[in-house]
Each structure stands twice: as structure tokens, then as C-alpha cells.
Design a protein around this motif. Structure first.
Motif, PDB file in Angstrom:
ATOM      1  N   SER A 126       0.809  -1.228   0.000  1.00  0.00           N
ATOM      2  CA  SER A 126       0.000   0.000   0.000  1.00  0.00           C
ATOM      3  C   SER A 126       0.841   1.276   0.000  1.00  0.00           C
ATOM      4  O   SER A 126       1.582   1.554   0.951  1.00  0.00           O
ATOM      5  CB  SER A 126      -0.910  -0.033   1.239  1.00  0.00           C
ATOM      6  OG  SER A 126      -1.374   1.255   1.550  1.00  0.00           O
ATOM      7  N   GLY A 127       0.684   2.068  -1.048  1.00  0.00           N
ATOM      8  CA  GLY A 127       1.389   3.355  -1.124  1.00  0.00           C
ATOM      9  C   GLY A 127       1.016   4.283   0.029  1.00  0.00           C
ATOM     10  O   GLY A 127       1.899   4.854   0.684  1.00  0.00           O
ATOM     11  N   PRO A 128      -0.287   4.459   0.306  1.00  0.00           N
ATOM     12  CA  PRO A 128      -0.652   5.357   1.405  1.00  0.00           C
ATOM     13  C   PRO A 128      -0.094   4.895   2.761  1.00  0.00           C
ATOM     14  O   PRO A 128       0.287   5.712   3.602  1.00  0.00           O
ATOM     15  CB  PRO A 128      -2.185   5.331   1.383  1.00  0.00           C
ATOM     16  CG  PRO A 128      -2.527   5.042  -0.053  1.00  0.00           C
ATOM     17  CD  PRO A 128      -1.470   4.095  -0.512  1.00  0.00           C
TER      18      PRO A 128
ATOM     19  N   MET B 284      -5.516  -8.041   3.943  1.00  0.00           N
ATOM     20  CA  MET B 284      -6.578  -7.586   3.029  1.00  0.00           C
ATOM     21  C   MET B 284      -7.031  -8.715   2.112  1.00  0.00           C
ATOM     22  O   MET B 284      -8.170  -8.700   1.646  1.00  0.00           O
ATOM     23  CB  MET B 284      -6.101  -6.371   2.233  1.00  0.00           C
ATOM     24  CG  MET B 284      -5.904  -5.163   3.133  1.00  0.00           C
ATOM     25  SD  MET B 284      -5.290  -3.713   2.269  1.00  0.00           S
ATOM     26  CE  MET B 284      -6.728  -3.199   1.353  1.00  0.00           C
TER      27      MET B 284
ATOM     28  N   HIS C  55      -9.840  -5.922   6.362  1.00  0.00           N
ATOM     29  CA  HIS C  55     -10.125  -4.475   6.393  1.00  0.00           C
ATOM     30  C   HIS C  55     -11.616  -4.177   6.351  1.00  0.00           C
ATOM     31  O   HIS C  55     -12.024  -3.041   6.580  1.00  0.00           O
ATOM     32  CB  HIS C  55      -9.386  -3.764   5.252  1.00  0.00           C
ATOM     33  CG  HIS C  55      -9.680  -4.300   3.883  1.00  0.00           C
ATOM     34  ND1 HIS C  55      -9.575  -5.632   3.564  1.00  0.00           N
ATOM     35  CD2 HIS C  55     -10.084  -3.672   2.744  1.00  0.00           C
ATOM     36  CE1 HIS C  55      -9.885  -5.803   2.275  1.00  0.00           C
ATOM     37  NE2 HIS C  55     -10.202  -4.632   1.776  1.00  0.00           N
ATOM     38  N   LYS C  56     -12.435  -5.182   6.031  1.00  0.00           N
ATOM     39  CA  LYS C  56     -13.894  -4.958   5.974  1.00  0.00           C
ATOM     40  C   LYS C  56     -14.597  -5.596   7.174  1.00  0.00           C
ATOM     41  O   LYS C  56     -15.819  -5.678   7.217  1.00  0.00           O
ATOM     42  CB  LYS C  56     -14.467  -5.529   4.666  1.00  0.00           C
ATOM     43  CG  LYS C  56     -13.844  -4.965   3.392  1.00  0.00           C
ATOM     44  CD  LYS C  56     -14.097  -3.458   3.225  1.00  0.00           C
ATOM     45  CE  LYS C  56     -13.459  -2.945   1.932  1.00  0.00           C
ATOM     46  NZ  LYS C  56     -13.380  -1.481   1.863  1.00  0.00           N
TER      47      LYS C  56
ATOM     48  N   GLY D 158     -12.924   1.446   5.905  1.00  0.00           N
ATOM     49  CA  GLY D 158     -12.592   0.062   5.555  1.00  0.00           C
ATOM     50  C   GLY D 158     -11.358  -0.004   4.676  1.00  0.00           C
ATOM     51  O   GLY D 158     -11.270  -0.824   3.760  1.00  0.00           O
ATOM     52  N   GLN D 159     -10.397   0.863   4.975  1.00  0.00           N
ATOM     53  CA  GLN D 159      -9.163   0.918   4.176  1.00  0.00           C
ATOM     54  C   GLN D 159      -7.953   0.883   5.106  1.00  0.00           C
ATOM     55  O   GLN D 159      -8.084   0.940   6.327  1.00  0.00           O
ATOM     56  CB  GLN D 159      -9.128   2.235   3.379  1.00  0.00           C
ATOM     57  CG  GLN D 159     -10.183   2.324   2.285  1.00  0.00           C
ATOM     58  CD  GLN D 159     -10.008   3.581   1.454  1.00  0.00           C
ATOM     59  OE1 GLN D 159      -9.827   4.672   1.981  1.00  0.00           O
ATOM     60  NE2 GLN D 159     -10.066   3.432   0.150  1.00  0.00           N
ATOM     61  N   VAL D 160      -6.773   0.839   4.506  1.00  0.00           N
ATOM     62  CA  VAL D 160      -5.531   1.144   5.205  1.00  0.00           C
ATOM     63  C   VAL D 160      -4.951   2.373   4.508  1.00  0.00           C
ATOM     64  O   VAL D 160      -5.255   2.592   3.336  1.00  0.00           O
ATOM     65  CB  VAL D 160      -4.525  -0.042   5.152  1.00  0.00           C
ATOM     66  CG1 VAL D 160      -5.080  -1.236   5.894  1.00  0.00           C
ATOM     67  CG2 VAL D 160      -4.130  -0.424   3.729  1.00  0.00           C
ATOM     68  N   PRO D 161      -4.152   3.171   5.220  1.00  0.00           N
ATOM     69  CA  PRO D 161      -3.649   2.972   6.566  1.00  0.00           C
ATOM     70  C   PRO D 161      -4.624   3.435   7.655  1.00  0.00           C
ATOM     71  O   PRO D 161      -5.583   4.163   7.389  1.00  0.00           O
ATOM     72  CB  PRO D 161      -2.395   3.850   6.581  1.00  0.00           C
ATOM     73  CG  PRO D 161      -2.736   4.998   5.669  1.00  0.00           C
ATOM     74  CD  PRO D 161      -3.568   4.383   4.581  1.00  0.00           C
TER      75      PRO D 161
ATOM     76  N   GLN E 287      -6.882   8.218   6.479  1.00  0.00           N
ATOM     77  CA  GLN E 287      -6.528   9.035   5.309  1.00  0.00           C
ATOM     78  C   GLN E 287      -5.077   9.529   5.439  1.00  0.00           C
ATOM     79  O   GLN E 287      -4.755  10.383   6.272  1.00  0.00           O
ATOM     80  CB  GLN E 287      -7.488  10.222   5.102  1.00  0.00           C
ATOM     81  CG  GLN E 287      -8.895   9.794   4.740  1.00  0.00           C
ATOM     82  CD  GLN E 287      -8.993   9.151   3.357  1.00  0.00           C
ATOM     83  OE1 GLN E 287      -8.134   9.330   2.499  1.00  0.00           O
ATOM     84  NE2 GLN E 287     -10.049   8.398   3.136  1.00  0.00           N
ATOM     85  N   SER E 288      -4.235   9.000   4.560  1.00  0.00           N
ATOM     86  CA  SER E 288      -2.797   9.253   4.701  1.00  0.00           C
ATOM     87  C   SER E 288      -2.446  10.745   4.756  1.00  0.00           C
ATOM     88  O   SER E 288      -1.594  11.145   5.555  1.00  0.00           O
ATOM     89  CB  SER E 288      -2.020   8.561   3.580  1.00  0.00           C
ATOM     90  OG  SER E 288      -2.456   8.993   2.317  1.00  0.00           O
TER      91      SER E 288
ATOM     92  N   PHE F 136      -3.263  13.549  -4.792  1.00  0.00           N
ATOM     93  CA  PHE F 136      -4.293  12.516  -4.867  1.00  0.00           C
ATOM     94  C   PHE F 136      -5.209  12.689  -6.065  1.00  0.00           C
ATOM     95  O   PHE F 136      -5.722  11.726  -6.629  1.00  0.00           O
ATOM     96  CB  PHE F 136      -5.073  12.349  -3.547  1.00  0.00           C
ATOM     97  CG  PHE F 136      -4.918  10.936  -3.070  1.00  0.00           C
ATOM     98  CD1 PHE F 136      -3.926  10.589  -2.155  1.00  0.00           C
ATOM     99  CD2 PHE F 136      -5.683   9.903  -3.619  1.00  0.00           C
ATOM    100  CE1 PHE F 136      -3.715   9.262  -1.790  1.00  0.00           C
ATOM    101  CE2 PHE F 136      -5.478   8.581  -3.251  1.00  0.00           C
ATOM    102  CZ  PHE F 136      -4.492   8.259  -2.338  1.00  0.00           C
TER     103      PHE F 136
HETATM  104  N1  GSH Z   1      -7.158   8.199   0.298  1.00  0.00           N
HETATM  105  C1  GSH Z   1      -6.774   7.056   1.094  1.00  0.00           C
HETATM  106  C2  GSH Z   1      -6.612   5.881   0.176  1.00  0.00           C
HETATM  107  C3  GSH Z   1      -6.339   4.617   0.939  1.00  0.00           C
HETATM  108  C4  GSH Z   1      -6.421   3.396   0.036  1.00  0.00           C
HETATM  109  O1  GSH Z   1      -6.791   3.477  -1.140  1.00  0.00           O
HETATM  110  N2  GSH Z   1      -6.075   2.258   0.610  1.00  0.00           N
HETATM  111  C5  GSH Z   1      -6.206   1.005  -0.115  1.00  0.00           C
HETATM  112  C6  GSH Z   1      -4.930   0.189   0.012  1.00  0.00           C
HETATM  113  S1  GSH Z   1      -3.598   1.006  -0.796  1.00  0.00           S
HETATM  114  C7  GSH Z   1      -7.342   0.214   0.499  1.00  0.00           C
HETATM  115  O2  GSH Z   1      -7.454   0.146   1.703  1.00  0.00           O
HETATM  116  N3  GSH Z   1      -8.172  -0.381  -0.364  1.00  0.00           N
HETATM  117  C8  GSH Z   1      -9.280  -1.170   0.048  1.00  0.00           C
HETATM  118  C9  GSH Z   1     -10.579  -0.490  -0.201  1.00  0.00           C
HETATM  119  O3  GSH Z   1     -10.609   0.673  -0.623  1.00  0.00           O
HETATM  120  O4  GSH Z   1     -11.593  -1.139   0.004  1.00  0.00           O
HETATM  121  C10 GSH Z   1      -5.486   7.358   1.872  1.00  0.00           C
HETATM  122  O5  GSH Z   1      -4.663   8.126   1.364  1.00  0.00           O
HETATM  123  O6  GSH Z   1      -5.310   6.853   2.995  1.00  0.00           O
END
Ligand code: GSH
Length: 213
Positions: free
Chosen positions: A13-15, A37, A42-43, A54-57, A70-71, A104
């Protein structure tokens, strides 16, 4: 004493890398929690109760119990908490923020999408890849032109804008972008990677949870 910060994420994950990188550059040790994931962790409620999208980080600040998502917002928080990389004054801070929103919108969206397509993480037709490559290259050109005659994106030192944008440029190769076409970006990458505390993404984010050293 346990580390103040706990970062939840996944190695690709880039963020997540952006946040880990800021912590490393700021000299803040952190516990790392691998979020599986592939198995949809994450869900699931334990993660969702702390990360509403429901995301990382996800960053936990143990000093006050805050859960941050939100990074870009996390990086602003860490700049405030550590007093590092926030810019020398309000004008620099505002410019850094502007570049992070731009990132972004124009750069990360295209580079990360191209990368997930190329690596087969997210299947998509050739027109989506073409669209992402064109958008990514247009954004890289804007960045390259901005960096002409400058060491850093804003002001005289590295800020959260550099960390945020480096955390995308580091994945450009995987997305099929040729950074050789952008000499000012390449020179900036070299400067950035020479910062004390810099770590490449493979060194910084393991594929399993890890306690702070
Ligand atoms: N805008 C968010 C984007 C985070 C993001 O896209 N994370 C991805 C992994 S790189 C994720 O969790 N994807 C799963 C999903 O969106 O359901 C940030 O910068 O934190």
C-alpha cells in the motif's frame, strides 16, 4: 515503554508507506500491524470500528487514543505532533497541503491505478491503463517542471508534500512509468532518499506484524 504510534497497513500500500516513511524520517518508532486484506480483514468489524472507510492505513496514537484515517490527514497530524516536516511557516504549510491535494487528484490516482492493473491486482481493460498512463505522465510533467531549480517541493527543506509525493513516485516504476524522462524528479528522488531515516518500502513495511525496534 511501548511505542507511541501503531500503524496498521499492508506492504503493497502506497498510502501506508507514506505514513511509515514520515514516522521513520521523524525518528518515531512504531508498532506495525499487518492487515490481511486478501482475507478481507479491512472490511471486518474490528478494523472498521477504527477505520470508518474500511481501508488502510490506520494510525493509532497511544498517547491520546486517537484513530486516524486518510494518509494525507495522518501526515498533517504527525507534522503537528512531531513539529517536523510541516513547513517553515503558514504559507509553506498551505502550499504543502495544496500539493498533497493535487497529488491525490492527479498523480496518485493515475500511478496507483496503473500499478494495480500492471501487477494484476485490479483487472481492467487496456483503455483504462492508457487513460491512467496519460494522466500519470501529465502529472509527472507538472511535477518535473515545478522541481526545476528547486531542491524541495515547498520551501528550503523536505515537507509532508515531498513525503506524500515520494510515496507515489516510488511506485511509478511498477506502473510502467519511465522516470528517465523526468530529470528534475530523478534528482529530487536522490535528495529525498539521502534524508536521515529514509527507508525503502520493502524495508519499512514487512508482510507480517512487527513491534517497534
Ligand atoms: N485516500 C486514502 C486511500 C487509501 C487506500 O486506497 N487504501 C487502499 C490500500 S492502498 C485500500 O485500503 N483499499 C481497500 C478499499 O478501498 O476497500 C489514503 O490516502 O489513505
Amino acid at each position: 515503554m511501548p511505542a507511541r504510534f501503531e500503524l496498521h497497513g499492508i506492504a503493497f500500500s502506497g498510502p501506508t508507506y507514506k505514513v511509515g516513511l514520515l514516522l521513520s524520517l521523524a525518528g518515531e518508532p512504531f508498532d506495525y500491524v499487518h492487515v490481511n486484506m486478501m482475507q478481507g480483514e479491512h472490511k471486518q468489524p474490528p478494523h472498521l470500528s477504527k477505520q470508518r472507510y474500511g481501508q488502510v492505513p490506520l494510525l493509532v496514537d497511544r498517547n491520546n487514543g486517537r484513530h486516524l484515517c486518510q494518509s494525507a490527514a495522518i501526515m498533517e497530524y504527525l507534522a503537528d505532533m512531531t513539529g517536523k516536516f510541516g513547513g517553515a511557516n503558514l504559507d509553506e504549510r498551505l502550499l504543502a497541503r495544496e500539493w498533497m491535494y493535487w497529488d491525490f487528484d492527479r498523480l496518485a490516482s493515475n500511478v496507483y491505478r496503473a500499478r494495480t492493473i500492471k501487477l494484476g491486482i485490479r483487472p481492467a481493460g487496456p483503455e483504462v491503463l492508457e487513460f491512467s498512463m496519460a494522466g500519470g505522465n501529465a502529472a509527472l510533467k507538472v511535477l518535473d517542471e515545478h522541481l526545476a531549480g528547486r531542491n524541495w517541493i515547498v520551501g528550503e527543506g523536505a515537507t509532508i508534500a515531498d513525503i506524500d509525493i515520494y510515496g507515489v513516485v516510488a511506485f511509478a516504476d511498477d506502473g510502467g512509468f519511465d522516470l528517465g524522462a523526468y530529470p528534475n524528479i530523478l534528482a529530487w528522488v536522490k535528495r529525498f532518499e539521502a534524508l536521515p531515516g529514509f527507508k525503502g518500502r520493502k524495508d519499512l513495511l514487512p508482510m507480517e506484524s512487527r513491534a517497534a525496534a
